[in-house]
Motif scaffolding. Structure first.
Motif, PDB file in Angstrom:
ATOM      1  N   ILE A  61      38.061  26.440  43.695  1.00 33.20           N
ATOM      2  CA  ILE A  61      38.314  27.309  42.547  1.00 33.20           C
ATOM      3  C   ILE A  61      39.680  27.926  42.756  1.00 33.20           C
ATOM      4  O   ILE A  61      39.939  28.543  43.798  1.00 33.20           O
ATOM      5  CB  ILE A  61      37.261  28.433  42.436  1.00 33.20           C
ATOM      6  CG1 ILE A  61      35.850  27.849  42.334  1.00 33.20           C
ATOM      7  CG2 ILE A  61      37.556  29.325  41.233  1.00 33.20           C
ATOM      8  CD1 ILE A  61      34.752  28.881  42.520  1.00 33.20           C
ATOM      9  N   THR A  62      40.565  27.765  41.793  1.00 38.68           N
ATOM     10  CA  THR A  62      41.902  28.357  41.901  1.00 38.68           C
ATOM     11  C   THR A  62      42.191  29.200  40.666  1.00 38.68           C
ATOM     12  O   THR A  62      41.778  28.861  39.551  1.00 38.68           O
ATOM     13  CB  THR A  62      42.996  27.281  42.038  1.00 38.68           C
ATOM     14  OG1 THR A  62      42.968  26.413  40.895  1.00 38.68           O
ATOM     15  CG2 THR A  62      42.804  26.454  43.299  1.00 38.68           C
ATOM     16  N   VAL A  63      42.872  30.315  40.882  1.00 38.38           N
ATOM     17  CA  VAL A  63      43.352  31.170  39.798  1.00 38.38           C
ATOM     18  C   VAL A  63      44.862  31.248  39.946  1.00 38.38           C
ATOM     19  O   VAL A  63      45.374  31.769  40.932  1.00 38.38           O
ATOM     20  CB  VAL A  63      42.729  32.576  39.853  1.00 38.38           C
ATOM     21  CG1 VAL A  63      43.286  33.445  38.728  1.00 38.38           C
ATOM     22  CG2 VAL A  63      41.208  32.496  39.758  1.00 38.38           C
ATOM     23  N   ASN A  64      45.572  30.665  38.990  1.00 39.95           N
ATOM     24  CA  ASN A  64      47.034  30.548  39.063  1.00 39.95           C
ATOM     25  C   ASN A  64      47.484  29.956  40.393  1.00 39.95           C
ATOM     26  O   ASN A  64      48.430  30.430  41.018  1.00 39.95           O
ATOM     27  CB  ASN A  64      47.685  31.911  38.831  1.00 39.95           C
ATOM     28  CG  ASN A  64      47.598  32.350  37.376  1.00 39.95           C
ATOM     29  OD1 ASN A  64      47.707  31.521  36.471  1.00 39.95           O
ATOM     30  ND2 ASN A  64      47.368  33.614  37.137  1.00 39.95           N
ATOM     31  N   GLY A  65      46.763  28.922  40.815  1.00 41.70           N
ATOM     32  CA  GLY A  65      47.147  28.192  42.019  1.00 41.70           C
ATOM     33  C   GLY A  65      46.702  28.819  43.326  1.00 41.70           C
ATOM     34  O   GLY A  65      46.937  28.251  44.393  1.00 41.70           O
ATOM     35  N   ILE A  66      46.046  29.985  43.276  1.00 38.35           N
ATOM     36  CA  ILE A  66      45.610  30.672  44.500  1.00 38.35           C
ATOM     37  C   ILE A  66      44.103  30.514  44.677  1.00 38.35           C
ATOM     38  O   ILE A  66      43.333  30.768  43.744  1.00 38.35           O
ATOM     39  CB  ILE A  66      45.965  32.174  44.461  1.00 38.35           C
ATOM     40  CG1 ILE A  66      47.475  32.373  44.334  1.00 38.35           C
ATOM     41  CG2 ILE A  66      45.439  32.891  45.702  1.00 38.35           C
ATOM     42  CD1 ILE A  66      47.876  33.828  44.167  1.00 38.35           C
ATOM     43  N   GLN A 121      43.807  39.252  40.494  1.00 38.48           N
ATOM     44  CA  GLN A 121      44.136  38.521  39.264  1.00 38.48           C
ATOM     45  C   GLN A 121      42.976  38.479  38.282  1.00 38.48           C
ATOM     46  O   GLN A 121      43.128  38.035  37.155  1.00 38.48           O
ATOM     47  CB  GLN A 121      44.547  37.081  39.600  1.00 38.48           C
ATOM     48  CG  GLN A 121      45.812  36.971  40.417  1.00 38.48           C
ATOM     49  CD  GLN A 121      46.238  35.518  40.521  1.00 38.48           C
ATOM     50  OE1 GLN A 121      47.038  35.044  39.729  1.00 38.48           O
ATOM     51  NE2 GLN A 121      45.679  34.801  41.464  1.00 38.48           N
ATOM     52  N   ILE A 122      41.789  38.927  38.745  1.00 34.25           N
ATOM     53  CA  ILE A 122      40.570  38.780  37.950  1.00 34.25           C
ATOM     54  C   ILE A 122      39.995  40.143  37.586  1.00 34.25           C
ATOM     55  O   ILE A 122      39.893  41.033  38.429  1.00 34.25           O
ATOM     56  CB  ILE A 122      39.501  37.989  38.740  1.00 34.25           C
ATOM     57  CG1 ILE A 122      40.059  36.649  39.234  1.00 34.25           C
ATOM     58  CG2 ILE A 122      38.269  37.751  37.871  1.00 34.25           C
ATOM     59  CD1 ILE A 122      39.112  35.902  40.157  1.00 34.25           C
ATOM     60  N   ALA A 123      39.608  40.304  36.321  1.00 36.37           N
ATOM     61  CA  ALA A 123      38.832  41.459  35.878  1.00 36.37           C
ATOM     62  C   ALA A 123      37.471  40.948  35.421  1.00 36.37           C
ATOM     63  O   ALA A 123      37.386  39.922  34.737  1.00 36.37           O
ATOM     64  CB  ALA A 123      39.534  42.190  34.741  1.00 36.37           C
ATOM     65  N   TYR A 124      36.419  41.673  35.794  1.00 37.53           N
ATOM     66  CA  TYR A 124      35.055  41.184  35.583  1.00 37.53           C
ATOM     67  C   TYR A 124      34.233  42.213  34.815  1.00 37.53           C
ATOM     68  O   TYR A 124      34.207  43.395  35.172  1.00 37.53           O
ATOM     69  CB  TYR A 124      34.426  40.912  36.949  1.00 37.53           C
ATOM     70  CG  TYR A 124      32.987  40.452  36.960  1.00 37.53           C
ATOM     71  CD1 TYR A 124      32.501  39.564  36.007  1.00 37.53           C
ATOM     72  CD2 TYR A 124      32.121  40.888  37.965  1.00 37.53           C
ATOM     73  CE1 TYR A 124      31.183  39.130  36.044  1.00 37.53           C
ATOM     74  CE2 TYR A 124      30.803  40.452  38.013  1.00 37.53           C
ATOM     75  CZ  TYR A 124      30.337  39.580  37.053  1.00 37.53           C
ATOM     76  OH  TYR A 124      29.033  39.147  37.091  1.00 37.53           O
ATOM     77  N   LEU A 182      43.028  36.702  34.518  1.00 37.84           N
ATOM     78  CA  LEU A 182      41.773  36.058  34.120  1.00 37.84           C
ATOM     79  C   LEU A 182      40.709  37.129  33.918  1.00 37.84           C
ATOM     80  O   LEU A 182      40.465  37.938  34.811  1.00 37.84           O
ATOM     81  CB  LEU A 182      41.316  35.069  35.196  1.00 37.84           C
ATOM     82  CG  LEU A 182      39.916  34.473  35.029  1.00 37.84           C
ATOM     83  CD1 LEU A 182      39.853  33.560  33.801  1.00 37.84           C
ATOM     84  CD2 LEU A 182      39.494  33.701  36.285  1.00 37.84           C
ATOM     85  N   PHE A 183      40.081  37.113  32.750  1.00 35.69           N
ATOM     86  CA  PHE A 183      38.968  38.013  32.465  1.00 35.69           C
ATOM     87  C   PHE A 183      37.687  37.185  32.442  1.00 35.69           C
ATOM     88  O   PHE A 183      37.602  36.191  31.721  1.00 35.69           O
ATOM     89  CB  PHE A 183      39.171  38.709  31.121  1.00 35.69           C
ATOM     90  CG  PHE A 183      40.275  39.727  31.133  1.00 35.69           C
ATOM     91  CD1 PHE A 183      39.998  41.081  31.302  1.00 35.69           C
ATOM     92  CD2 PHE A 183      41.608  39.332  31.011  1.00 35.69           C
ATOM     93  CE1 PHE A 183      41.015  42.017  31.341  1.00 35.69           C
ATOM     94  CE2 PHE A 183      42.629  40.265  31.051  1.00 35.69           C
ATOM     95  CZ  PHE A 183      42.342  41.615  31.226  1.00 35.69           C
ATOM     96  N   ILE A 213      40.458  33.977  29.305  1.00 34.59           N
ATOM     97  CA  ILE A 213      39.150  34.625  29.265  1.00 34.59           C
ATOM     98  C   ILE A 213      38.056  33.574  29.355  1.00 34.59           C
ATOM     99  O   ILE A 213      38.034  32.621  28.569  1.00 34.59           O
ATOM    100  CB  ILE A 213      38.953  35.462  27.980  1.00 34.59           C
ATOM    101  CG1 ILE A 213      40.022  36.548  27.863  1.00 34.59           C
ATOM    102  CG2 ILE A 213      37.578  36.119  27.979  1.00 34.59           C
ATOM    103  CD1 ILE A 213      41.108  36.239  26.897  1.00 34.59           C
ATOM    104  N   LEU A 214      37.151  33.762  30.324  1.00 35.06           N
ATOM    105  CA  LEU A 214      35.944  32.943  30.424  1.00 35.06           C
ATOM    106  C   LEU A 214      34.778  33.845  30.049  1.00 35.06           C
ATOM    107  O   LEU A 214      34.573  34.888  30.675  1.00 35.06           O
ATOM    108  CB  LEU A 214      35.757  32.411  31.844  1.00 35.06           C
ATOM    109  CG  LEU A 214      34.461  31.617  32.083  1.00 35.06           C
ATOM    110  CD1 LEU A 214      34.481  30.303  31.299  1.00 35.06           C
ATOM    111  CD2 LEU A 214      34.261  31.329  33.568  1.00 35.06           C
ATOM    112  N   MET A 215      34.031  33.458  29.035  1.00 33.23           N
ATOM    113  CA  MET A 215      32.940  34.294  28.535  1.00 33.23           C
ATOM    114  C   MET A 215      31.641  33.511  28.485  1.00 33.23           C
ATOM    115  O   MET A 215      31.574  32.422  27.916  1.00 33.23           O
ATOM    116  CB  MET A 215      33.285  34.806  27.134  1.00 33.23           C
ATOM    117  CG  MET A 215      32.233  35.706  26.525  1.00 33.23           C
ATOM    118  SD  MET A 215      32.750  36.405  24.914  1.00 33.23           S
ATOM    119  CE  MET A 215      32.613  34.953  23.860  1.00 33.23           C
TER     120      MET A 215
END
Length: 245
Positions: A59-64, A76-79, A154-155, A186-188
């Motif tokens: 799992i990567t978020v902006n390559g990280i 980088q993530i808000a939940y 990423l939300f 956004i992933l919902m």
């Protein structure tokens, strides 16, 4: 590309719940995770949030990846979880202050956003209230305020409409659109399919921990042409087929 889930296999025991899941969420895109209860939506989200460790895949978020740098990954993530998680001994004001510290936000800029959001969700006169004073819907609004004052890329939003009144649902959808326009992803996850069909750019249909299909509404309608025109009709037809397997 903001979020990329690649060949993700994982779960809670030796038997995997997720099996080679692959999907992505691009910059400036709202993607809906659709599936029955037990399909693997929450397990997927828990892996993305770093609450669970994959058996395999990435799992990567902006390559990280989280194994590269835990703090950089999580900032980088808000939940916004399905069930609000608040600290009983902290006031609303202190929840906001804690969020500002956790994300290393500029205090003045973050409070400017917060005051605007508090007014939008009619919480601006409740800064000194404790969670015990809040209804379920108000608790959900606190989570929304804390998430949207961040500069997250990423939300991740899990069943956001449960417990919200129609006005708050409309306000949340406006916020999501503003973040999209600003380039956030956004992933919902939601069961409110008519709203999802109206607002989401793409859909990831999952069943038994695997991705059945990923695409736009037009692509889904073409792929499942014999099951109906609306997302709700297609989803119900797929669910009935699954229940008879």
């Amino acid at each position: 590309m903001s979020l990329k889930v690649n060949d993700l296999t994982g779960g809670y025991s030796s038997l995997p719940v997720l099996k080679n899941e692959t999907f992505d969420v691009n910059d400036g895109e709202l993607v809906s995770l659709i599936g029955l209860n037990g399909a693997g939506k929450s397990t997927t989200i828990n892996h993305i949030m770093g609450l669970m460790t994959p058996y395999s895949g990435s799992i990567t978020v902006n390559g990280i990846q989280i194994t590269d740098d835990v703090e950089a990954y999580k900032q980088q993530i808000a939940y916004i979880p399905e069930m609000p998680v608040l600290y009983n001994n902290l006031t609303l004001r202190e929840h906001i202050e804690t969020t500002i510290m956790a994300y290393n936000l500029d205090v003045d800029a973050a409070w400017k956003k917060a005051h605007k959001l508090l007014k939008t969700f009619r919480l601006d006169n409740k800064l000194d209230w404790f969670p015990s004073n809040f209804s379920k819907g108000m608790r959900q609004k606190v989570m929304i305020v804390c998430a949207f004052i961040t500069n997250a890329k990423l939300f991740v939003i899990d069943e956001p409409f449960l417990g919200l009144d129609p006005l708050a649902v409309n306000d949340l959808l406006k916020l999501i659109n503003e973040k999209k326009q600003a380039g956030a992803s956004i992933l919902m996850s939601t069961h409110v399919l008519d709203t999802a069909e109206k607002y989401c750019d793409r859909f990831v249909l999952i069943n038994n921990g695997s991705v059945n299909y990923e695409g736009t509404m037009a692509e889904i309608q073409h792929h499942y042409a014999d099951l109906g025109d609306s997302l709700n009709d297609i989803y119900l037809a797929l669910a009935k087929d699954d229940s008879h397997e």
